[in-house]
Design a protein around this motif. Structure first.
Motif, PDB file in Angstrom:
ATOM      1  N   THR A  75      33.044  34.892  35.659  1.00  0.00           N
ATOM      2  CA  THR A  75      32.983  34.324  34.717  1.00  0.00           C
ATOM      3  C   THR A  75      33.253  33.052  34.148  1.00  0.00           C
ATOM      4  O   THR A  75      32.772  32.980  33.354  1.00  0.00           O
ATOM      5  CB  THR A  75      32.893  35.502  33.522  1.00  0.00           C
ATOM      6  N   GLY A  76      34.156  32.764  35.113  1.00  0.00           N
ATOM      7  CA  GLY A  76      34.925  30.956  35.107  1.00  0.00           C
ATOM      8  C   GLY A  76      36.037  30.819  33.229  1.00  0.00           C
ATOM      9  O   GLY A  76      36.088  30.188  33.049  1.00  0.00           O
ATOM     10  N   PHE A  77      36.393  32.166  33.207  1.00  0.00           N
ATOM     11  CA  PHE A  77      37.375  31.546  31.824  1.00  0.00           C
ATOM     12  C   PHE A  77      38.800  31.564  32.662  1.00  0.00           C
ATOM     13  O   PHE A  77      39.724  31.856  31.438  1.00  0.00           O
ATOM     14  CB  PHE A  77      37.379  32.973  30.771  1.00  0.00           C
ATOM     15  N   LEU A  78      38.944  31.675  34.047  1.00  0.00           N
ATOM     16  CA  LEU A  78      40.434  31.722  34.474  1.00  0.00           C
ATOM     17  C   LEU A  78      40.641  30.015  35.151  1.00  0.00           C
ATOM     18  O   LEU A  78      41.168  30.225  35.472  1.00  0.00           O
ATOM     19  CB  LEU A  78      40.872  33.093  34.768  1.00  0.00           C
ATOM     20  N   GLY A  79      40.314  29.156  34.056  1.00  0.00           N
ATOM     21  CA  GLY A  79      39.178  27.931  35.164  1.00  0.00           C
ATOM     22  C   GLY A  79      40.258  27.400  33.664  1.00  0.00           C
ATOM     23  O   GLY A  79      41.766  27.216  33.266  1.00  0.00           O
TER      24      GLY A  79
END
Length: 419
Positions: free
Chosen positions: A204-208
């Motif tokens: 979902t892109g939350f570990l960038g």
């Protein structure tokens, strides 16, 4: 992840998106190079495997000295195939790494710039005028017996709290009202898990750029979600959806957890910025060409909720540099906070186009029967923070708070909250 086909056809659009976000456009060239390396490696490995297959047939037919020569060549070829496959694996890993470093391509209308470069699209309602000294939500909530920050900090530390009495009733009323609104609009209500696996959180892109915001349970290798967008995005991971009858719309009711890293000193008073809160989040899977229409639908649902709660607000078009990696465009609804004399975010809705679904391998069948990557969108319909706006905008001179008419059925008919 962004679409590599789009990258190859219009790399300048991706560079422009990176510049608008304030991010490094040279990543686009690195991604192009990684893509070319991978395609070259795949082609090279395929050619060698095909040659190996042909030679295998020749060995089967040969005899004597010719067979010995072919076997010697086959051994050498097998070594080259192994090297080519290792190169392919390395090239694919590098492509994946660089591709995940490039944020979603913003929509053309998204304003460029940083946090302060948003565009105000409209104002709705008029901020209330008071003929008495305005109290903030913490003073109001404490007097009402709705908030207990001191014991929250004693039990769990800073930025934790207890909602008590009418405070707890208010939160449940808000969330139940949002759930009723969502289900009436055709959303399937869910209570999703709040612990997810790394590939779902990463997908979902939350570990960038925002990984420091996320709580991680190292022993179990699970993450606490900061929004039910995360488990709902993973709900159809690896599936092919039938969207012939329209979008799949879900509403997730969950407790959310955020470390609020880097926000020390900001909004430390009350429950504006906290580590744990409850939220009702809308989430949509649709065909990419329907995404803009669905985005407007989510915004309309948020505005309808704000209107029913009689809260003055404005809608802003968030600037590119203030978007998460997954979002191509985001609208925020900011309610008026009388104690601060400014608008503050209550809710937002993001169009993530195919970025999340590509990472999570969520596809749908098109009219020709082929499989295409789906689009995903999200939007918040109610959170604990809404209590702040409700208390402050509907306060009365004696410290009591008027309950908006639309919320009263969810508060047991209460019209007034009194100290």
């Amino acid at each position: 992840m962004i679409d590599l086909k789009t990258l190859r056809e219009d790399p300048e659009a991706v560079r422009a998106s990176q510049r608008a976000r304030g991010e490094d456009p040279s990543l686009v060239d690195a991604l192009l190079a990684a893509d070319e390396r991978r395609r070259s490696a795949v082609a090279g490995a395929d050619d060698l495997r095909a040659e190996q297959k042909r030679m295998g047939k020749e060995v089967g037919k040969a005899t004597g000295e010719e067979r010995e020569q072919l076997l010697s060549r086959a051994k050498e070829l097998a070594s080259r195939v192994k090297e080519a496959e290792a190169e392919q694996t390395a090239a694919e890993a590098e492509l994946d790494r660089v591709q995940r470093a490039v944020a979603n391509i913003i929509e053309p209308e998204t304003p460029p710039g940083g946090e302060q470069d948003y565009v105000v699209l409209k104002h709705v309602g008029t901020p209330p005028e008071f003929d008495f000294e305005v109290s903030d939500h913490l003073d109001l909530g404490t007097a009402l017996g709705a908030l207990d920050m001191e014991r929250g900090a004693k039990v769990s530390g800073a930025r934790f709290y207890f909602l008590t009495g009418v405070g707890a009733q208010l939160e449940l009323a808000l969330l139940n009202m949002a759930a009723a609104s969502a289900t009436a609009a055709g959303f399937t209500l869910t209570v999703p898990p709040v612990l997810v696996r790394p590939e779902i959180m990463e997908g979902t892109g939350f570990l960038g750029a925002h990984s420091s915001e996320v709580y991680h349970l190292q022993e179990d290798d699970l993450y606490l979600v900061g929004t039910s967008e995360v488990p709902l995005a993973g709900y159809h991971q690896g599936e092919i959806l039938d969207l012939s009858e329209g979008a799949r719309r879900y509403a997730g009711w969950s407790t959310c957890f955020r470390r609020e890293a880097g926000s020390y000193g900001k909004d430390t008073r009350g429950i504006i910025r906290v580590h744990q809160f409850n939220k009702l989040e809308m989430f949509v899977y649709c065909a990419p060409e329907q995404a803009r229409e669905e985005h407007e639908r989510l915004l309309a649902a948020e505005e309808d909720m704000l209107g029913k709660l009689e809260l003055p607000y404005r809608v802003i078009d968030t600037a590119a540099g203030d978007l998460g990696d997954s979002a191509a465009r985001k609208f925020d609804c900011e309610a008026w906070f009388p104690s601060q004399q400014e608008y503050r975010e209550l809710t937002s809705t993001s169009n993530c186009t195919t970025f999340q679904a590509r990472r999570l391998n969520v596809r749908h069948r098109d009219e020709e029967g082929g499989n295409r990557i789906a689009a995903t969108l999200n939007g918040t319909l109610a959170t604990t923070r809404w209590i702040v706006a409700l208390l402050e905008n509907h306060q009365l001179a004696d410290g009591s708070v008027r309950v908006p008419e639309a919320l009263r059925p969810f508060m047991g008919g209460k019209e007034l909250l009194t100290p």
